[in-house]
Design a protein around this motif. Structure first.
Motif, PDB file in Angstrom:
ATOM      1  N   MET A   1       0.807  -1.193   0.000  1.00  0.00           N
ATOM      2  CA  MET A   1       0.000   0.000   0.000  1.00  0.00           C
ATOM      3  C   MET A   1       0.850   1.257   0.000  1.00  0.00           C
ATOM      4  SD  MET A   1      -3.200  -0.622   2.456  1.00  0.00           S
ATOM      5  CE  MET A   1      -4.471  -1.755   2.020  1.00  0.00           C
ATOM      6  N   THR A   2       2.121   1.143  -0.087  1.00  0.00           N
ATOM      7  CA  THR A   2       2.993   2.304  -0.071  1.00  0.00           C
ATOM      8  C   THR A   2       2.869   3.045  -1.395  1.00  0.00           C
ATOM      9  OG1 THR A   2       4.488   1.089   1.338  1.00  0.00           O
ATOM     10  CG2 THR A   2       5.350   3.060   0.324  1.00  0.00           C
ATOM     11  N   GLY A   3       2.859   4.378  -1.339  1.00  0.00           N
ATOM     12  CA  GLY A   3       2.800   5.184  -2.545  1.00  0.00           C
ATOM     13  C   GLY A   3       1.415   5.357  -3.094  1.00  0.00           C
ATOM     14  N   ARG A   4       0.422   4.853  -2.447  1.00  0.00           N
ATOM     15  CA  ARG A   4      -0.951   5.002  -2.925  1.00  0.00           C
ATOM     16  C   ARG A   4      -1.590   6.235  -2.304  1.00  0.00           C
ATOM     17  NH1 ARG A   4      -3.449  -1.045  -2.710  1.00  0.00           N
ATOM     18  NH2 ARG A   4      -2.161  -1.933  -4.347  1.00  0.00           N
ATOM     19  N   ASN A   5      -2.669   6.667  -2.936  1.00  0.00           N
ATOM     20  CA  ASN A   5      -3.363   7.811  -2.366  1.00  0.00           C
ATOM     21  C   ASN A   5      -4.324   7.334  -1.275  1.00  0.00           C
ATOM     22  OD1 ASN A   5      -5.801   6.989  -3.527  1.00  0.00           O
ATOM     23  ND2 ASN A   5      -5.501   8.244  -5.343  1.00  0.00           N
ATOM     24  N   SER A   6      -4.892   8.280  -0.576  1.00  0.00           N
ATOM     25  CA  SER A   6      -5.709   7.956   0.594  1.00  0.00           C
ATOM     26  C   SER A   6      -6.972   7.186   0.233  1.00  0.00           C
ATOM     27  CB  SER A   6      -6.070   9.238   1.333  1.00  0.00           C
ATOM     28  OG  SER A   6      -6.788  10.107   0.487  1.00  0.00           O
ATOM     29  N   ARG A   7      -7.578   7.486  -0.902  1.00  0.00           N
ATOM     30  CA  ARG A   7      -8.801   6.772  -1.297  1.00  0.00           C
ATOM     31  C   ARG A   7      -8.520   5.288  -1.524  1.00  0.00           C
ATOM     32  NH1 ARG A   7     -13.176  10.218  -3.080  1.00  0.00           N
ATOM     33  NH2 ARG A   7     -12.450  12.363  -3.129  1.00  0.00           N
ATOM     34  N   GLU A   8      -7.425   4.981  -2.196  1.00  0.00           N
ATOM     35  CA  GLU A   8      -7.065   3.573  -2.430  1.00  0.00           C
ATOM     36  C   GLU A   8      -6.780   2.858  -1.113  1.00  0.00           C
ATOM     37  OE1 GLU A   8      -3.715   3.870  -4.980  1.00  0.00           O
ATOM     38  OE2 GLU A   8      -4.902   4.278  -6.777  1.00  0.00           O
ATOM     39  N   MET A  10      -7.924   3.681   1.922  1.00  0.00           N
ATOM     40  CA  MET A  10      -9.123   3.568   2.742  1.00  0.00           C
ATOM     41  C   MET A  10     -10.165   2.619   2.146  1.00  0.00           C
ATOM     42  SD  MET A  10      -9.413   7.512   4.064  1.00  0.00           S
ATOM     43  CE  MET A  10     -11.011   7.326   4.789  1.00  0.00           C
ATOM     44  N   MET A  11      -9.989   2.217   0.891  1.00  0.00           N
ATOM     45  CA  MET A  11     -10.904   1.236   0.291  1.00  0.00           C
ATOM     46  C   MET A  11     -10.660  -0.165   0.854  1.00  0.00           C
ATOM     47  SD  MET A  11     -11.261   2.506  -3.656  1.00  0.00           S
ATOM     48  CE  MET A  11     -12.076   1.003  -4.126  1.00  0.00           C
ATOM     49  N   TRP A  12      -9.476  -0.403   1.405  1.00  0.00           N
ATOM     50  CA  TRP A  12      -9.174  -1.717   1.979  1.00  0.00           C
ATOM     51  C   TRP A  12     -10.048  -1.938   3.202  1.00  0.00           C
ATOM     52  CZ3 TRP A  12      -6.916  -3.099   6.762  1.00  0.00           C
ATOM     53  CH2 TRP A  12      -6.628  -4.457   6.875  1.00  0.00           C
ATOM     54  N   GLN A  36       1.364  -2.101   3.942  1.00  0.00           N
ATOM     55  CA  GLN A  36       1.848  -1.092   4.858  1.00  0.00           C
ATOM     56  C   GLN A  36       0.902   0.093   4.748  1.00  0.00           C
ATOM     57  OE1 GLN A  36       5.784   0.298   4.060  1.00  0.00           O
ATOM     58  NE2 GLN A  36       5.840   1.592   5.876  1.00  0.00           N
ATOM     59  N   ILE A  37       0.359   0.501   5.880  1.00  0.00           N
ATOM     60  CA  ILE A  37      -0.532   1.651   5.891  1.00  0.00           C
ATOM     61  C   ILE A  37       0.299   2.839   6.351  1.00  0.00           C
ATOM     62  CG2 ILE A  37      -2.607   2.652   6.896  1.00  0.00           C
ATOM     63  CD1 ILE A  37      -3.704  -0.173   7.200  1.00  0.00           C
ATOM     64  N   TRP A  58      -9.481   6.948  10.239  1.00  0.00           N
ATOM     65  CA  TRP A  58      -9.527   5.608   9.676  1.00  0.00           C
ATOM     66  C   TRP A  58      -8.318   4.792  10.133  1.00  0.00           C
ATOM     67  CZ3 TRP A  58      -6.401   2.819   6.306  1.00  0.00           C
ATOM     68  CH2 TRP A  58      -6.947   1.660   5.787  1.00  0.00           C
ATOM     69  N   THR A  59      -7.115   5.378  10.042  1.00  0.00           N
ATOM     70  CA  THR A  59      -5.925   4.635  10.481  1.00  0.00           C
ATOM     71  C   THR A  59      -5.976   4.359  11.976  1.00  0.00           C
ATOM     72  OG1 THR A  59      -4.663   6.680  10.736  1.00  0.00           O
ATOM     73  CG2 THR A  59      -4.406   5.481   8.657  1.00  0.00           C
ATOM     74  N   GLN A  60      -6.497   5.292  12.741  1.00  0.00           N
ATOM     75  CA  GLN A  60      -6.642   5.065  14.190  1.00  0.00           C
ATOM     76  C   GLN A  60      -7.562   3.880  14.445  1.00  0.00           C
ATOM     77  OE1 GLN A  60      -5.211   6.380  16.854  1.00  0.00           O
ATOM     78  NE2 GLN A  60      -6.500   5.324  18.306  1.00  0.00           N
ATOM     79  N   ARG A  61      -8.686   3.838  13.746  1.00  0.00           N
ATOM     80  CA  ARG A  61      -9.651   2.755  13.937  1.00  0.00           C
ATOM     81  C   ARG A  61      -9.088   1.419  13.460  1.00  0.00           C
ATOM     82  NH1 ARG A  61     -13.326   4.197  10.508  1.00  0.00           N
ATOM     83  NH2 ARG A  61     -13.121   2.458   9.112  1.00  0.00           N
TER      84      ARG A  61
END
Length: 143
Positions: A1-8, A10-12, A36-37, A58-61
């Motif tokens: 998941m490295t180098g991806r934007n936030s929408r991609e 958060m879709m996980w 990797q988030i 989202w990352t906190q949750r």
């Protein structure tokens, strides 16, 4: 998941039973799958404040809302509530002692109207200075 934007990122969606996994189990799960988030996604600089806060929530949750963290929050809440109750009990005891001094054998003699006036003043002052602020400051349980 490295180098991806936030929408991609958060879709996980986490698998079933994710909420019951410990922090170590979550890290192992993500490590086994090479995920990797990142704290800051690739589009962090272009994101608005609300989008950044949504991503951080989202990352906190996903990463940090573990059973251990929830138990620690409840334990801390229990400590705060016990301390609040002790302080409230102390203030009530002080109020009762003060009223006992007014109504007990004291320098006021037989002045009933003076005792009633002092009692009303003490109860009103206690409510405004101690009781109401303490009720407002009462700890709230974690969400």
């Amino acid at each position: 998941m490295t180098g991806r934007n936030s929408r991609e990122i958060m879709m996980w969606r986490p698998p079933a039973g994710w909420d019951e996994l410990s922090a170590a189990s979550r890290a192992a799960y993500l490590g086994q799958r090479g995920m990797q988030i990142p704290l800051r996604p690739a589009d962090w600089d272009s994101m608005e404040h609300e989008q950044r806060m949504a991503y951080l929530n989202w990352t906190q949750r996903i990463l940090h809302d573990t059973p251990e963290a929830r138990a620690a929050k409840w334990q801390e809440y229990g400590k705060e509530l016990r301390a609040w109750r002790v302080l409230m009990g102390w203030w009530c005891l002080c109020l009762l002692v003060g009223l006992a001094l007014v109504w007990g054998a004291g320098p006021l003699g037989e002045g009933l109207w003076l005792r009633v006036l002092i009692t009303v003043f003490v109860l009103g002052g206690y409510a405004m200075a101690i009781f109401v602020p303490m009720l407002i400051a009462r700890p709230v349980p974690p969400a």
